[in-house]
Design a protein around this motif. Sequence first.
Motif, PDB file in Angstrom:
ATOM      1  N   ALA A  96       0.841  -1.341  -0.088  1.00 47.38           N
ATOM      2  CA  ALA A  96       0.125   0.198   0.012  1.00 47.38           C
ATOM      3  C   ALA A  96       0.840   1.428   0.122  1.00 47.38           C
ATOM      4  O   ALA A  96       0.267   2.081  -0.258  1.00 47.38           O
ATOM      5  CB  ALA A  96      -0.908  -0.023   1.248  1.00 47.38           C
ATOM      6  N   GLY A 136      -6.892  -4.880   5.083  1.00 43.38           N
ATOM      7  CA  GLY A 136      -6.843  -3.560   5.357  1.00 43.38           C
ATOM      8  C   GLY A 136      -6.494  -3.685   6.876  1.00 43.38           C
ATOM      9  O   GLY A 136      -6.653  -4.808   7.520  1.00 43.38           O
ATOM     10  N   VAL A 194      -5.046   0.112   3.003  1.00 42.32           N
ATOM     11  CA  VAL A 194      -5.975  -1.066   2.445  1.00 42.32           C
ATOM     12  C   VAL A 194      -5.105  -1.596   1.267  1.00 42.32           C
ATOM     13  O   VAL A 194      -4.504  -0.616   0.378  1.00 42.32           O
ATOM     14  CB  VAL A 194      -7.274  -0.625   1.843  1.00 42.32           C
ATOM     15  N   PRO A 232      -4.190  -2.072  -2.560  1.00 43.14           N
ATOM     16  CA  PRO A 232      -4.431  -1.446  -3.614  1.00 43.14           C
ATOM     17  C   PRO A 232      -5.775  -1.918  -4.415  1.00 43.14           C
ATOM     18  O   PRO A 232      -6.727  -1.310  -4.752  1.00 43.14           O
ATOM     19  CB  PRO A 232      -3.303  -1.276  -4.562  1.00 43.14           C
ATOM     20  N   GLN A 235      -9.080  -0.765  -2.474  1.00 43.79           N
ATOM     21  CA  GLN A 235      -9.338   0.550  -2.135  1.00 43.79           C
ATOM     22  C   GLN A 235     -10.605   0.977  -2.682  1.00 43.79           C
ATOM     23  O   GLN A 235     -10.834   0.482  -3.815  1.00 43.79           O
ATOM     24  CB  GLN A 235      -7.953   1.272  -2.340  1.00 43.79           C
ATOM     25  N   ASN A 236     -10.998   1.914  -2.010  1.00 45.74           N
ATOM     26  CA  ASN A 236     -12.158   2.703  -2.597  1.00 45.74           C
ATOM     27  C   ASN A 236     -13.566   1.862  -2.531  1.00 45.74           C
ATOM     28  O   ASN A 236     -14.179   2.084  -3.142  1.00 45.74           O
ATOM     29  CB  ASN A 236     -11.987   3.504  -4.058  1.00 45.74           C
ATOM     30  N   GLY A 274     -11.115   1.215   4.229  1.00 42.21           N
ATOM     31  CA  GLY A 274     -10.293   2.280   5.137  1.00 42.21           C
ATOM     32  C   GLY A 274     -11.649   2.937   6.300  1.00 42.21           C
ATOM     33  O   GLY A 274     -11.218   2.934   7.385  1.00 42.21           O
TER      34      GLY A 274
END
Length: 172
Positions: A21, A54, A81, A83, A86-87, A91
């Motif tokens: 990360a 994460g 988190v 990659p 992520q999103n 997190g």
Amino acid sequence: MQIRPCESEDHAGVDALLRAAFPEPGEAQLTVALRAADADTLELIAELDGAIAGVVMFSPATAKTGAGAEIPGLALGPVAVLPDYQNRGIGAALIEAGLDFIRTLGPTYCIVLGDPDYYSRFGFEPAPSLDLHWTGDPEDKTGNAFQVMALNGAPNLPRGTRIEYHPAFDIV
Ligand SMILES: CC(C)(COP(=O)(O)OP(=O)(O)OC[C@H]1O[C@@H](n2cnc3c(N)ncnc32)[C@H](O)[C@@H]1OP(=O)(O)O)[C@@H](O)C(=O)NCCC(=O)NCCS
């Protein structure tokens, strides 16, 4: 997704996650140093698809007021988190779960160093705007990246207070 405390058998997975990360190994090394110093107040991991996706850690911080008082608090970080994950809210879920838990420990504030656009959604405020400062950056060169949040209904720390991370942070 399951959020649970990190166990020793998770350490290798967390190490791999932090190295994936972050561009540098500093956060992975910091995590090891915080555990070794018994400064890992809380370490939570998010498990997804059987993998550690994460991690968030909280460690002791110390606020030193102009009047010479020392007020213990907590510092959020590292948080990361994988990659590929992520999103997706992982997190945020880790940070919310961590904040919920640390409130039960009774500290009056939490600090974080990071993007205010992200951390403001959890209630963090830029520390310089409250005349609060990180000992590692007395001239506020990091601008609004150093942030603080009052916990447990506590009033803001006295203006002019300087806050320091655990010495293990000197590694990064
Ligand atoms: C920062 C990080 C932990 C966020 O976790 P995440 O699970 O990807 O984020 P979430 O799904 O909870 O939140 C996504 C939102 O945060 C925003 N966001 C993510 N990383 C951000 C960052 N570094 N700065 C500002 N905003 C960020 C996204 O744009 C998205 O915004 P939106 O809700 O308006 O669409 C993760 O991106 C990460 O591991 N980054 C690399 C390591 C890192 O920089 N850690 C933080 C150091 S302070």
